[in-house]
Design an enzyme around this catalytic site. Structure first.
Site, mmCIF file in Angstrom:
data_model
loop_
_atom_site.group_PDB
_atom_site.id
_atom_site.type_symbol
_atom_site.label_atom_id
_atom_site.label_comp_id
_atom_site.label_asym_id
_atom_site.label_seq_id
_atom_site.Cartn_x
_atom_site.Cartn_y
_atom_site.Cartn_z
ATOM 1 N N CYS A 1 0.849 -1.185 0.000
ATOM 2 C CA CYS A 1 0.000 0.000 0.000
ATOM 3 C C CYS A 1 0.886 1.237 0.000
ATOM 4 C CB CYS A 1 -0.886 -0.013 1.247
ATOM 5 S SG CYS A 1 -2.023 1.372 1.347
ATOM 6 N N HIS B 1 -9.079 -3.991 -1.875
ATOM 7 C CA HIS B 1 -8.108 -3.199 -1.111
ATOM 8 C C HIS B 1 -8.441 -1.704 -1.206
ATOM 9 C CE1 HIS B 1 -3.733 -2.181 -0.016
ATOM 10 N NE2 HIS B 1 -4.237 -1.036 -0.413
ATOM 11 N N GLU B 2 -8.699 -1.230 -2.436
ATOM 12 C CA GLU B 2 -8.952 0.206 -2.626
ATOM 13 C C GLU B 2 -10.278 0.617 -2.013
ATOM 14 O OE1 GLU B 2 -6.550 1.968 -3.425
ATOM 15 O OE2 GLU B 2 -5.272 0.399 -4.225
ATOM 16 N N HIS C 1 -10.223 1.243 1.667
ATOM 17 C CA HIS C 1 -9.745 2.569 2.072
ATOM 18 C C HIS C 1 -10.912 3.535 2.291
ATOM 19 C CE1 HIS C 1 -5.391 2.444 1.947
ATOM 20 N NE2 HIS C 1 -5.363 1.906 0.738
HETATM 21 ZN ZN ZN Z 1 -3.735 0.989 -0.066
#
Ligand code: ZN
Length: 181
Positions: free
Chosen positions: A102, A144-145, A148
């Site tokens: 990341c 993953h994104e 966020h």
């Molecule tokens: Zn990330």
């Protein structure tokens, strides 16, 4: 705006739930400018994806691209995609172990079990509805994104903390060598 500053783990904005965008805001030149800057920032740091909170903007926007990325040389290709107000549907119970990194947690890698196949519903940068299926590594990048946007970092989802490794040590001791062909 150009290249944006990336927030690192510990910055409170990475733990906030980001706000949805409405059609009016998406149509503004300022938003289009911001998307261009997110893309430029992702390219600058060789990210596979970037979420707006990572550049200190708590809005539900993600950019991703998987093509010729030196940080992920073996990843299947996904063209440059702008994702606004995403919804993810899990299409399987299967999980895959993905080695993740990341830009907000520089030089670290860790193994995260991710849902192997997802469907994404979202808006594009013009506010048009988009929908797509992702499998394997690209599905993991989307998860993953989008994490966020809910204030979740991949290290929260690492099932075995012993898999955490700095990049240099990962390449030295853990990277699977490519088979000769
Ligand atoms: Zn990330």
């Amino acid at each position: 705006m150009g290249i944006l500053k990336v927030a690192r783990m510990g910055h409170p904005i990475l733990r906030e739930v980001a706000a949805e965008l409405d059609a009016e805001e998406i149509a503004t030149p300022a938003f289009q400018d911001f998307v261009d800057s997110m893309i430029a920032t992702m390219h600058e740091y060789d990210g596979a994806g970037l979420a707006a909170p990572q550049v200190h903007v708590s809005k539900r926007v993600v950019v991703m691209e998987l093509a010729n990325n030196p940080r992920y040389p073996d990843a299947p290709g996904v063209p440059l995609t702008v994702i606004v107000n995403p919804r993810i549907h899990f299409m399987t119970e299967d999980r895959i172990d993905v080695v993740e990194g990341c830009l907000s947690i520089p030089d670290l890698r860790g193994v995260v079990p991710r849902v192997a196949e997802i469907e994404l519903e979202a808006l594009d940068r013009e506010g048009n509805a988009i929908r797509g299926r992702f499998k394997g590594f690209p599905a993991a990048v989307v998860q993953h994104e989008c994490d966020h946007l809910d204030g979740v970092l991949y290290v929260d989802r690492v099932s075995d903390p012993k898999t955490l490794s700095f990049l240099r040590e990962f390449e030295r001791y853990h990277a699977v060598p490519e088979l000769p062909n």
